[in-house]
Scaffold this motif. Structure first.
Motif, PDB file in Angstrom:
ATOM      1  N   CYS A  10      43.436  38.539  40.171  1.00 18.47           N
ATOM      2  CA  CYS A  10      43.192  39.764  39.407  1.00 18.47           C
ATOM      3  C   CYS A  10      41.875  40.417  39.807  1.00 18.47           C
ATOM      4  O   CYS A  10      40.825  39.757  39.841  1.00 18.47           O
ATOM      5  CB  CYS A  10      43.146  39.452  37.902  1.00 18.47           C
ATOM      6  N   ALA A  11      41.933  41.713  40.091  1.00 18.90           N
ATOM      7  CA  ALA A  11      40.729  42.469  40.421  1.00 18.90           C
ATOM      8  C   ALA A  11      41.045  43.945  40.296  1.00 18.90           C
ATOM      9  O   ALA A  11      42.213  44.355  40.356  1.00 18.90           O
ATOM     10  CB  ALA A  11      40.253  42.156  41.835  1.00 18.90           C
ATOM     11  N   ALA A  12      40.005  44.749  40.134  1.00 20.10           N
ATOM     12  CA  ALA A  12      40.200  46.194  40.134  1.00 20.10           C
ATOM     13  C   ALA A  12      40.935  46.582  41.413  1.00 20.10           C
ATOM     14  O   ALA A  12      40.588  46.132  42.510  1.00 20.10           O
ATOM     15  CB  ALA A  12      38.854  46.912  40.051  1.00 20.10           C
ATOM     16  N   ALA A  13      41.965  47.405  41.268  1.00 24.38           N
ATOM     17  CA  ALA A  13      42.859  47.712  42.385  1.00 24.38           C
ATOM     18  C   ALA A  13      42.138  48.208  43.640  1.00 24.38           C
ATOM     19  O   ALA A  13      42.523  47.807  44.757  1.00 24.38           O
ATOM     20  CB  ALA A  13      43.916  48.716  41.939  1.00 24.38           C
ATOM     21  N   VAL A  34      47.785  29.766  37.026  1.00 23.31           N
ATOM     22  CA  VAL A  34      46.322  29.832  37.103  1.00 23.31           C
ATOM     23  C   VAL A  34      45.921  31.275  37.374  1.00 23.31           C
ATOM     24  O   VAL A  34      46.740  32.104  37.771  1.00 23.31           O
ATOM     25  CB  VAL A  34      45.767  28.906  38.209  1.00 23.31           C
ATOM     26  N   ALA A  35      44.660  31.572  37.152  1.00 16.72           N
ATOM     27  CA  ALA A  35      44.137  32.922  37.402  1.00 16.72           C
ATOM     28  C   ALA A  35      42.916  32.827  38.304  1.00 16.72           C
ATOM     29  O   ALA A  35      42.133  31.872  38.216  1.00 16.72           O
ATOM     30  CB  ALA A  35      43.780  33.615  36.095  1.00 16.72           C
ATOM     31  N   VAL A  36      42.768  33.837  39.166  1.00 17.31           N
ATOM     32  CA  VAL A  36      41.617  33.944  40.058  1.00 17.31           C
ATOM     33  C   VAL A  36      41.087  35.365  39.921  1.00 17.31           C
ATOM     34  O   VAL A  36      41.869  36.327  39.882  1.00 17.31           O
ATOM     35  CB  VAL A  36      42.008  33.678  41.533  1.00 17.31           C
ATOM     36  N   CYS A  37      39.777  35.524  39.831  1.00 16.50           N
ATOM     37  CA  CYS A  37      39.231  36.881  39.702  1.00 16.50           C
ATOM     38  C   CYS A  37      37.913  37.002  40.446  1.00 16.50           C
ATOM     39  O   CYS A  37      37.335  36.014  40.899  1.00 16.50           O
ATOM     40  CB  CYS A  37      39.064  37.270  38.234  1.00 16.50           C
ATOM     41  N   ASN A  38      37.422  38.227  40.538  1.00 14.47           N
ATOM     42  CA  ASN A  38      36.219  38.538  41.305  1.00 14.47           C
ATOM     43  C   ASN A  38      35.115  39.031  40.373  1.00 14.47           C
ATOM     44  O   ASN A  38      34.672  40.175  40.464  1.00 14.47           O
ATOM     45  CB  ASN A  38      36.521  39.607  42.362  1.00 14.47           C
ATOM     46  N   ASP A  39      34.660  38.177  39.476  1.00  7.05           N
ATOM     47  CA  ASP A  39      33.643  38.579  38.505  1.00  7.05           C
ATOM     48  C   ASP A  39      34.171  39.698  37.608  1.00  7.05           C
ATOM     49  O   ASP A  39      33.436  40.594  37.212  1.00  7.05           O
ATOM     50  CB  ASP A  39      32.350  39.025  39.206  1.00  7.05           C
ATOM     51  N   SER A  40      35.491  39.630  37.316  1.00 10.47           N
ATOM     52  CA  SER A  40      36.126  40.694  36.536  1.00 10.47           C
ATOM     53  C   SER A  40      36.870  40.118  35.337  1.00 10.47           C
ATOM     54  O   SER A  40      37.941  40.591  34.976  1.00 10.47           O
ATOM     55  CB  SER A  40      37.101  41.478  37.416  1.00 10.47           C
ATOM     56  N   VAL A  41      36.292  39.095  34.711  1.00  8.96           N
ATOM     57  CA  VAL A  41      36.964  38.452  33.582  1.00  8.96           C
ATOM     58  C   VAL A  41      37.239  39.456  32.472  1.00  8.96           C
ATOM     59  O   VAL A  41      38.331  39.509  31.906  1.00  8.96           O
ATOM     60  CB  VAL A  41      36.128  37.272  33.054  1.00  8.96           C
ATOM     61  N   GLY A  42      36.251  40.293  32.185  1.00  6.61           N
ATOM     62  CA  GLY A  42      36.423  41.279  31.118  1.00  6.61           C
ATOM     63  C   GLY A  42      37.370  42.396  31.488  1.00  6.61           C
ATOM     64  O   GLY A  42      38.320  42.688  30.766  1.00  6.61           O
ATOM     65  N   GLY A  46      33.314  35.343  42.007  1.00  8.70           N
ATOM     66  CA  GLY A  46      32.248  36.319  42.152  1.00  8.70           C
ATOM     67  C   GLY A  46      32.726  37.524  42.955  1.00  8.70           C
ATOM     68  O   GLY A  46      33.922  37.692  43.214  1.00  8.70           O
ATOM     69  N   ILE A  47      31.789  38.361  43.347  1.00 12.86           N
ATOM     70  CA  ILE A  47      32.163  39.588  44.055  1.00 12.86           C
ATOM     71  C   ILE A  47      32.435  39.241  45.523  1.00 12.86           C
ATOM     72  O   ILE A  47      31.607  39.449  46.410  1.00 12.86           O
ATOM     73  CB  ILE A  47      31.053  40.648  43.909  1.00 12.86           C
TER      74      ILE A  47
END
Length: 322
Positions: free
Chosen positions: A81-84, A31-39, A58-59
């Motif tokens: 996944c998120a910007a480092a 699975v994947a988890v992100c912080n409003d960073s799909v793109g 979300g953020i």
């Protein structure tokens, strides 16, 4: 008149996303988890194919890591996944407590690390991530160099999940030549060139530049050993000890802060061993000025010429017995 064609360069995020989708098709735990960073995390295709297996919080980076830990505790394999800079800076306490201390096998994916965001400036740069995360017991840190190593790391972490921080590069780099070096192994540096005049230990975007620097030095009669420190934690102290004993001179190169990163780790090993070595630590120091990623790497001397120059100086000092 002959011309030399520059090697093609690639964004490792693409290889990351392609491999993640391939594995998710065969393994429902992924699975994947992100912080409003799909793109920016290259998860658009993953979301479209697996809409029920992408969680966008979300953020809210602290919540994001906590959600990832809960999913891992439920038997899933979450790629968070998120910007480092935002993943490692805003959620450092959760990485410490919910992932490393709790030993939850969360794969923390620092997207676009180092100086990759260029003109967006220090708020979006993450040269500090090694310094923040290396002291955490139980957290692996791995920095794949090119597309194939990125795919290999993603496969490894699905087959053998463990608390891990992965730097997924955005700055385009060439693939390593086919057949160079042994496959990556957890906790081991990868030998890309043999040599005994000077050792160059590099990580991430600096590895291909270290190889090119070794080629420049070879033309001058200087034999440079090149080590890829892709698995930064657990740390390969043995490879450092051998480099110190065999070469007597070590250059480290990283798209990261010199305080607490690869160079500091190497220096700590060297300082505690009987076989000492002269060292140069190449990386960032202080907040970066405004400029493109390429310009910033030039500014900090993280170039083929900069690496070769540091290695050349050390090798000459060693030959003079200075």
């Amino acid at each position: 008149m002959s011309t030399t064609t520059a090697p093609a360069v690639h964004d490792n995020r693409t290889a990351f996303a392609e491999q993640l989708i391939e594995l998710a098709r065969a393994d429902e735990r992924v699975v994947a988890v992100c912080n409003d960073s799909v793109g920016s995390s290259n998860l658009v295709a993953f979301r479209d194919e697996f809409p029920d297996r992408l969680i966008n919080v979300g953020i809210a980076e602290q919540n994001m890591v906590g959600v990832g830990a809960g999913l891992a505790n439920s038997g899933l394999v979450p790629f968070v996944c998120a910007a480092a800079p935002f993943l490692t800076g805003r959620a450092l306490e959760q990485i410490k407590a919910d992932v490393a201390y709790s030993a939850h096998p969360v794969v923390l994916c620092g997207m676009s690390p180092g100086l990759a965001y260029g003109e967006l400036g220090p708020t979006h740069h993450s040269p500090e991530d090694f310094s923040w995360l290396r002291p955490l017991p139980g957290l692996d840190i791995v920095v794949p160099t090119d597309r194939e190593q990125t795919r290999q790391v993603v496969r490894e972490l699905v087959e053998h999940p463990r608390p891990t921080y992965v730097r997924v590069g955005r700055f385009k780099v060439p693939d390593l030549p086919e057949g160079v070096g042994e496959p990556l192994q957890r906790g081991r540096f990868q030998t890309l060139r043999e040599g005994d005049d000077v050792a160059i230990i590099a990580v991430g975007s600096m590895v291909s530049r270290a190889v090119d620097a070794a080629d420049l030095l070879a033309a001058e009669g200087i034999s440079a050993r090149v080590l890829n420190a892709a698995w930064l934690s657990p740390f390969d102290s043995e490879a450092v000890q051998l480099a110190a004993a065999d070469c007597g001179a070590i250059v480290t190169a990283e798209e990261a802060n010199v305080s607490g990163g690869l160079g500091a780790a190497v220096a700590s090993v060297v300082a505690q061993q009987p076989a000492r070595a002269r060292m140069r630590i190449l990386g960032t120091d202080g907040f970066a000025p405004t400029g493109s990623t390429q310009w910033l790497l030039d500014f900090f001397g993280l170039t083929v010429e900069g690496i070769a120059g540091a290695a050349r100086d050390l090798a000459r000092d060693e030959s003079r017995g200075a």
